[in-house]
Write an enzyme that holds these catalytic residues in place. Sequence first.
Site, PDB file in Angstrom:
ATOM      1  N   GLY A   1       5.385   9.193  19.783  1.00  0.00           N
ATOM      2  CA  GLY A   1       4.856  10.992  19.594  1.00  0.00           C
ATOM      3  C   GLY A   1       4.932  10.999  18.079  1.00  0.00           C
ATOM      4  O   GLY A   1       3.712  11.846  17.624  1.00  0.00           O
ATOM      5  N   TYR A   2       5.747  10.565  16.926  1.00  0.00           N
ATOM      6  CA  TYR A   2       5.429  10.701  15.886  1.00  0.00           C
ATOM      7  C   TYR A   2       4.101  10.334  15.077  1.00  0.00           C
ATOM      8  O   TYR A   2       3.397  11.045  14.603  1.00  0.00           O
ATOM      9  CB  TYR A   2       6.662  10.243  15.023  1.00  0.00           C
ATOM     10  CG  TYR A   2       6.538  10.140  13.649  1.00  0.00           C
ATOM     11  CD1 TYR A   2       6.134  11.480  12.817  1.00  0.00           C
ATOM     12  CD2 TYR A   2       6.117   8.946  12.886  1.00  0.00           C
ATOM     13  CE1 TYR A   2       5.734  11.362  11.455  1.00  0.00           C
ATOM     14  CE2 TYR A   2       5.638   8.868  11.468  1.00  0.00           C
ATOM     15  CZ  TYR A   2       5.342  10.256  10.950  1.00  0.00           C
ATOM     16  OH  TYR A   2       5.150  10.078   9.604  1.00  0.00           O
TER      17      TYR A   2
ATOM     18  N   GLY B   1       7.746  14.520  22.488  1.00  0.00           N
ATOM     19  CA  GLY B   1       8.639  13.220  22.158  1.00  0.00           C
ATOM     20  C   GLY B   1       8.039  12.918  20.560  1.00  0.00           C
ATOM     21  O   GLY B   1       6.947  13.207  20.350  1.00  0.00           O
TER      22      GLY B   1
ATOM     23  N   LYS C   1       9.500  -6.056  32.064  1.00  0.00           N
ATOM     24  CA  LYS C   1      10.043  -5.041  31.336  1.00  0.00           C
ATOM     25  C   LYS C   1      11.269  -5.516  31.579  1.00  0.00           C
ATOM     26  O   LYS C   1      12.105  -5.664  32.384  1.00  0.00           O
ATOM     27  CB  LYS C   1       9.517  -3.779  31.935  1.00  0.00           C
ATOM     28  CG  LYS C   1       9.881  -2.396  31.080  1.00  0.00           C
ATOM     29  CD  LYS C   1       8.809  -2.324  30.034  1.00  0.00           C
ATOM     30  CE  LYS C   1       8.842  -1.048  29.109  1.00  0.00           C
ATOM     31  NZ  LYS C   1       7.532  -0.841  28.885  1.00  0.00           N
TER      32      LYS C   1
ATOM     33  N   GLY D   1       9.279   9.910  18.928  1.00  0.00           N
ATOM     34  CA  GLY D   1       9.830   8.742  18.484  1.00  0.00           C
ATOM     35  C   GLY D   1       8.632   7.592  18.011  1.00  0.00           C
ATOM     36  O   GLY D   1       7.670   8.029  17.373  1.00  0.00           O
ATOM     37  N   ASN D   2       9.070   6.513  18.647  1.00  0.00           N
ATOM     38  CA  ASN D   2       7.627   5.414  18.129  1.00  0.00           C
ATOM     39  C   ASN D   2       6.624   6.010  18.308  1.00  0.00           C
ATOM     40  O   ASN D   2       5.599   5.573  17.937  1.00  0.00           O
ATOM     41  CB  ASN D   2       8.051   4.363  19.109  1.00  0.00           C
ATOM     42  CG  ASN D   2       9.454   3.297  18.774  1.00  0.00           C
ATOM     43  OD1 ASN D   2      10.044   3.595  17.690  1.00  0.00           O
ATOM     44  ND2 ASN D   2       9.738   2.540  19.657  1.00  0.00           N
TER      45      ASN D   2
END
Length: 418
Positions: A221-222, A216, A104, A218-219
């Site tokens: 959650g949406y 969230g 990471k 974003g990448n």
Amino acid sequence: MKSDAFKNALRQLENVSKIIDVDESTLEILKHPKKIMIVNIPVKMDSGKIEVFKGYRSQYNDALGPFKGGIRFHPDVNLSEVKALSAWMTWKCSVVGLPYGGGKGGVIVDVRKLSKGELERLSRGYVQALRDFIGPEKDIPAPDVNTDPQIMAWMMDEFSRMQGYNVPGVVTGKPIEVGGTRGRKFSTSQGGVYVFEKIVEKLELDAKKIKIAIQGFGNVGYFAADILFALGYNVVAVSDSKGGIVLEDGKEKTLNAKEVLKHKEATGSVVGYPGTRTITNEELLELDVDVLMPSALENVITDKNADKIKAKLIVEMANGPLTPEADILLEKKGVTVVPDILANAGGVIVSYFEWVQNLQNFYWSENENISRLRTIIEDAFDEVWGKKCCTENCSLRLAAYAIAVERVATAEKLRRNL
Ligand code: GLU
């Protein structure tokens, strides 16, 4: 005080080591990242001044294959977090059976303060600094919090420029036009929804009545909200870094994610969406709902708020949203937790397909990617569920860790020459 993410990761490893067959030397190896790079990245700002950003890459373990994992751009990035995230990537790739280790990266930066040009120079600078340590056979970065396909395109381009030829397989999560793969964008969420539907079936929940809150937007959650909406589930609350919204009683039964996104794009936040009441991110977690999907950052459910959680099922779409203390408290309350390393593995699974396609220069359809994703993640779920059921008092996290850590430990042992 903020919970120390790597300490939490080590605690999870220690918990599982008590129920699996792992020798002391191997366990000792698994407690440490193999290599950590800390880089200072000079970036020429639009003003002409140089600013230096601190970046990290933690290569945790590569017994099963090259290091794999995203790069996060966030002001709170720190070494402990990057180490924890790289350990979790190791277990994630292992539990779903990918031929990858875990890594990471992160950069301490508030992307909202950068222009597009500054963001590009920072992304290229990160690759320049780490050029010797990444590559399709060594370590393959990908998007994470606040990094997206455009950033992956710049990173791939920078690496290719330095090598002197195209190397699409150096990062995954790229735009389709430059070697990305179809469906990668929503694959983390899609994988999470497959896992969610499996657990709904196992727990015999009434799908149409379930109320879901997603932290969230974003990448991850949406797309989770969007896919769940399309399937007819009731998503009653969502949030972003500026705050959350919950549907007002008696009005609509579910939020239409695409409409909420339009509102967010126009106003900068989901807050203020018509027909909803404004809440904080903390309040969202404590809503009277059936399912919680934390889809943002780590350590959001801790010993401080675990008692106030009303949901009976938590699907960890983010990495590390629950601390080990929260795990214990929630288990006592009978809450089922689907662990991150399984629930959000869809992203890295489709990253794996992207990398395979890059290496072969042979591209698959979206259907092929998504149906293969479904098979891999559902089989992994069944394996974890089976393990949970044949071990006494075993949570899904413990079961997933048992499978994942045992696999890495076996590979470590087979490869070692000590
Ligand atoms: N950042 C994602 C994760 O945490 C994706 C990693 C990848 O595709 O390599 O799983």
